[in-house]
Design an enzyme around this catalytic site. Structure first.
Site, PDB file in Angstrom:
ATOM      1  CB  CYS A   2      85.619 -46.897  25.787  1.00 25.48           C
ATOM      2  SG  CYS A   2      85.609 -48.102  24.617  1.00 25.48           S
ATOM      3  NE  ARG A  27      92.105 -41.615  28.437  1.00 24.89           N
ATOM      4  CZ  ARG A  27      92.256 -41.928  29.870  1.00 24.89           C
ATOM      5  NH1 ARG A  27      91.686 -43.067  30.219  1.00 24.89           N
ATOM      6  NH2 ARG A  27      93.396 -41.428  30.335  1.00 24.89           N
ATOM      7  CD1 TRP A  74      89.307 -47.696  19.381  1.00 25.61           C
ATOM      8  CD2 TRP A  74      89.319 -49.441  20.259  1.00 25.61           C
ATOM      9  NE1 TRP A  74      90.396 -48.509  18.578  1.00 25.61           N
ATOM     10  CE2 TRP A  74      90.374 -49.800  19.233  1.00 25.61           C
ATOM     11  CE3 TRP A  74      89.137 -50.532  21.119  1.00 25.61           C
ATOM     12  CZ2 TRP A  74      90.892 -50.764  19.050  1.00 25.61           C
ATOM     13  CZ3 TRP A  74      89.859 -51.657  20.823  1.00 25.61           C
ATOM     14  CH2 TRP A  74      90.632 -51.786  19.807  1.00 25.61           C
ATOM     15  CG  ASN A  99      85.155 -47.594  29.310  1.00 23.80           C
ATOM     16  OD1 ASN A  99      84.281 -47.120  28.375  1.00 23.80           O
ATOM     17  ND2 ASN A  99      85.621 -46.537  29.881  1.00 23.80           N
ATOM     18  N   GLY A 100      85.747 -52.086  28.278  1.00 31.16           N
ATOM     19  CA  GLY A 100      86.320 -53.187  28.484  1.00 31.16           C
ATOM     20  C   GLY A 100      85.734 -54.311  27.714  1.00 31.16           C
ATOM     21  CD  GLU A 486     107.833 -44.275  18.977  1.00 32.89           C
ATOM     22  OE1 GLU A 486     107.081 -43.225  19.301  1.00 32.89           O
ATOM     23  OE2 GLU A 486     107.446 -45.359  19.280  1.00 32.89           O
ATOM     24  CE  LYS A 490     104.645 -41.976  18.095  1.00 35.62           C
ATOM     25  NZ  LYS A 490     104.365 -43.500  18.331  1.00 35.62           N
ATOM     26  CD  GLU A 493     101.277 -44.862  16.476  1.00 31.58           C
ATOM     27  OE1 GLU A 493     100.504 -45.382  17.900  1.00 31.58           O
ATOM     28  OE2 GLU A 493     102.114 -44.090  16.733  1.00 31.58           O
ATOM     29  CG  HIS A 509     120.893 -61.005   6.999  1.00 26.42           C
ATOM     30  ND1 HIS A 509     121.722 -62.087   6.675  1.00 26.42           N
ATOM     31  CD2 HIS A 509     121.991 -60.229   7.503  1.00 26.42           C
ATOM     32  CE1 HIS A 509     122.853 -61.918   7.111  1.00 26.42           C
ATOM     33  NE2 HIS A 509     123.139 -60.748   7.739  1.00 26.42           N
ATOM     34  CE  LYS A 608      98.113 -40.595  24.469  1.00 25.83           C
ATOM     35  NZ  LYS A 608      99.129 -40.471  23.433  1.00 25.83           N
TER      36      LYS A 608
END
Length: 613
Positions: A2, A27, A74, A99-100, A486, A490, A493, A509, A608
């Protein structure tokens, strides 16, 4: 997550608010909105499209005003929809953005409904707007101060009132908020934002508000207060800093997406992060580092997401080079479990933004257990994390717009490698000759990265194959297992392909049951001590009809064959190999996403800078 921008001025501030939103859109981009005070009334525009559409809507509606707030969202409470978009109004008198997450919003909602308030959204934010309106008695600052005493959770808010032109009140607890002091002569303006970058080009005079601060913005003056233990607000002083936001770095330039730009910026970012490192010394991490490094006997790394994977990589370095026991914890899990604290622990946090809520909370939890030696690897020198930690190493990745982190990750690894060498030196495990060799390898990294980036055409050919798949498996061993993790992150995402990563030795396994011709298996194959073991794992996949895609060092003698595709890395880079091997994985994810037509820089459901728990 946000973004908030607010302003009071003598001029029309709508263009400033919307330009600030554009800078913060990465964001949060589920919805956006802007509200202004005009002709004694509140006016707003909201959209579930991007900021560009909101700008067109504001222009069509001739939305103008000298006092206002804006927000890009967001979604946490309530689906992305216009009625859930900020700003929220209360009875046509209060306008608020937030925000929050407010944890006690259900109880407050019931209480306010009993007082006659009607809710038009599913958000926790609307609860705050109605609470401020309920407490309002002619003084907006007083109403916000009293409202914050009723809120539990994390928040940054900006509020203005129909009845008090040229006044915006902000408050923060657990979510970042900055004050911008206007510098335009004659405008007498002041600003508020969730990030100083939103105010780039408007003012460089920034005040970083602290936990519990409430700020009153008026024409030509600001007033900051904080509540004491009894809940009484008293005036406080906060330093004004000159902050030059990196507006140029946020321009896309010749690249198709910010993620592509940021992948190709990594040689420069690594070079900048290592600039000025002429030798290895604890003082690279702060004046107190020499003493602190002598008082610790183990390391605890706290991080989330991509930063967590950089911490997992660093564990191999710290234990292998510095010979210091190291634990790596997911920050959001660490604070909620019983652990065994050791006051001789160096608590290392890793965060791109320095505002990651889970990591900040984990840091505070570690300190509450008596572990007071703290260090952060962070990309933002003015962030809350840097202010909270005793020691710091500031990476210099620059602004990273793409939600899927790339250059922030590799610069974190560079900073963690320096930390490893500094601890090794302090503990007597680094000779002068070894230091010289490590420094030589670090200085060669930018050139080595350029050579890896030249592999892009070969990676694009692979991406065309991956774009037709819905699942993928990533394998690595030892130091490169976190790099496989990683790479899988990626891909999932930004391309929305389901991807998992495993240590290659774990194939038999369980994961081997997934292997078919439709399951591409990506393998990170450096020429290290585990190469022969990895070759056996490759044969296990091949025998089951799996299709292998191998990033191999040139001297590994892994050859292309039916069902085995090989891209050769330019050189083997020893202990720093993870920094090189992750780059083609970034490129693979990027070009696969492009081929599938996804929104690369703004993937669905993500944002973000995760500033909520």
């Amino acid at each position: 997550m946000c973004g908030i921008v607010g302003a009071v001025s003598n001029r029309n501030i709508v263009p400033i608010l919307l330009e600030g939103l554009k800078r913060l859109e990465y964001r949060g981009y589920d919805s956006c909105g802007v509200a202004v005070h005009r002709d004694g009334e509140l006016h707003r525009a909201r959209s579930t499209s991007r900021v560009a559409e909101l700008l067109a809507q504001a222009q069509a509606d001739h939305l103008e005003g000298t006092t206002g707030i804006a927000h890009t969202r967001w979604a946490t409470h309530g689906a992305p929809a216009v009625h859930n978009a900020h700003p929220h109004f209360s009875r046509g008198r209060i306008a608020l953005v937030h925000n929050g997450i407010i944890e006690n919003h259900d109880d407050l909602r019931v209480e306010l409904q009993a007082k006659g308030y009607e809710f038009s959204s599913q958000t926790d934010t609307e609860v705050i707007a109605h609470l401020v309106d309920h407490l309002y008695d002619g003084d907006l600052l007083d109403a916000v101060q009293r409202a914050t005493l009723r809120l539990r959770g994390a928040y940054a808010v900006a509020v203005f009132c129909r009845d008090e032109p040229h006044r915006v009140v902000g408050a923060r607890q657990g979510s970042p908020l900055v004050l911008g002091i206007g510098t335009l002569e004659g405008a007498n303006e002041n600003f508020i934002a969730s990030d100083a970058m939103a105010l780039a080009g408007v003012t460089d005079q920034i005040v970083y508000l602290e936990e519990g601060d409430v700020v009153d913005l008026q024409l030509g003056k600001v007033w900051i207060s904080a509540a004491d233990a009894a809940g009484v607000h008293r005036a406080v002083e906060r330093p004004v800093r000159t902050v030059h936001a990196h507006t140029g770095e946020a321009e896309l330039g010749p690249y198709r997406h910010y993620m592509q730009k940021e992948i190709f910026e990594q040689p420069r970012a690594i070079g900048d992060t290592l600039e000025g490192v002429l030798g290895i010394a604890p003082e690279l991490f702060g004046d107190k580092a020499f003493r602190v490094f002598g008082e610790i006997d183990n390391v605890l790394i706290l991080a989330c997401g991509t930063s967590y994977y950089s911490g997992l990589t660093a564990k191999y370095w710290l234990e292998g080079i510095a010979r210091i026991p190291t634990n790596v914890e997911i920050a959001s899990e660490y604070r909620y479990r019983s652990s065994v604290p050791n006051p001789r622990t160096l608590v290392v946090t890793i965060t791109q933004s320095g505002e990651t809520a889970d990591t900040l909370a984990a840091l505070k939890h570690a300190r509450s257990l008596g572990m007071t030696h703290t260090l952060t690897i962070c990309n933002v020198a003015t962030s809350a994390m840097v202010r909270e930690c005793e020691l710091a190493y500031i990476t210099r990745a620059g602004v990273e717009i793409g939600v899927a982190s790339t250059k922030a990750f590799t610069t974190q690894l560079a900073g963690l490698y320096l930390l490893t060498l500094a601890l090794a030196q302090k503990r007597g495990h680094l000779t002068d000759e070894q230091e010289a060799e490590h420094l030589k390898a670090l200085r060669h990294l930018p050139a080595a990265l350029q050579a890896v980036l030249a592999l892009e055409p070969q990676v694009i050919a692979w991406a065309e194959i991956f774009a037709r798949k819905e699942n993928a498996l990533f394998l690595g061993r030892g130091l490169h297992y976190p790099i496989a993790l990683e790479g899988a992150l990626k891909l999932k995402e930004i391309s929305y392909i389901h991807a998992e990563a495993y240590p290659a030795g774990e194939l038999k396994h369980g994961p081997l049951a997934l292997v078919t011709a439709e399951m591409p298996v990506v393998t990170v194959a450096p020429n290290d001590a585990l190469l022969e073991k990895l070759k056996s794992n490759i044969q296990e996949v091949k025998a089951r009809g799996g299709e292998l895609f191998v990033f191999a060092d040139g001297d590994t003698r892994i050859e292309s064959s039916p069902g085995v595709h090989v891209i050769r890395m330019p050189e083997h880079y020893g202990l720093l190999s993870p920094i090189l091997h992750v780059v083609p994985l970034q490129l693979l994810a990027y070009h696969t996403a492009v081929a599938r037509g996804t929104d690369v820089d703004k993937p669905r459901n993500l944002a973000k800078s995760v500033t909520v728990e």
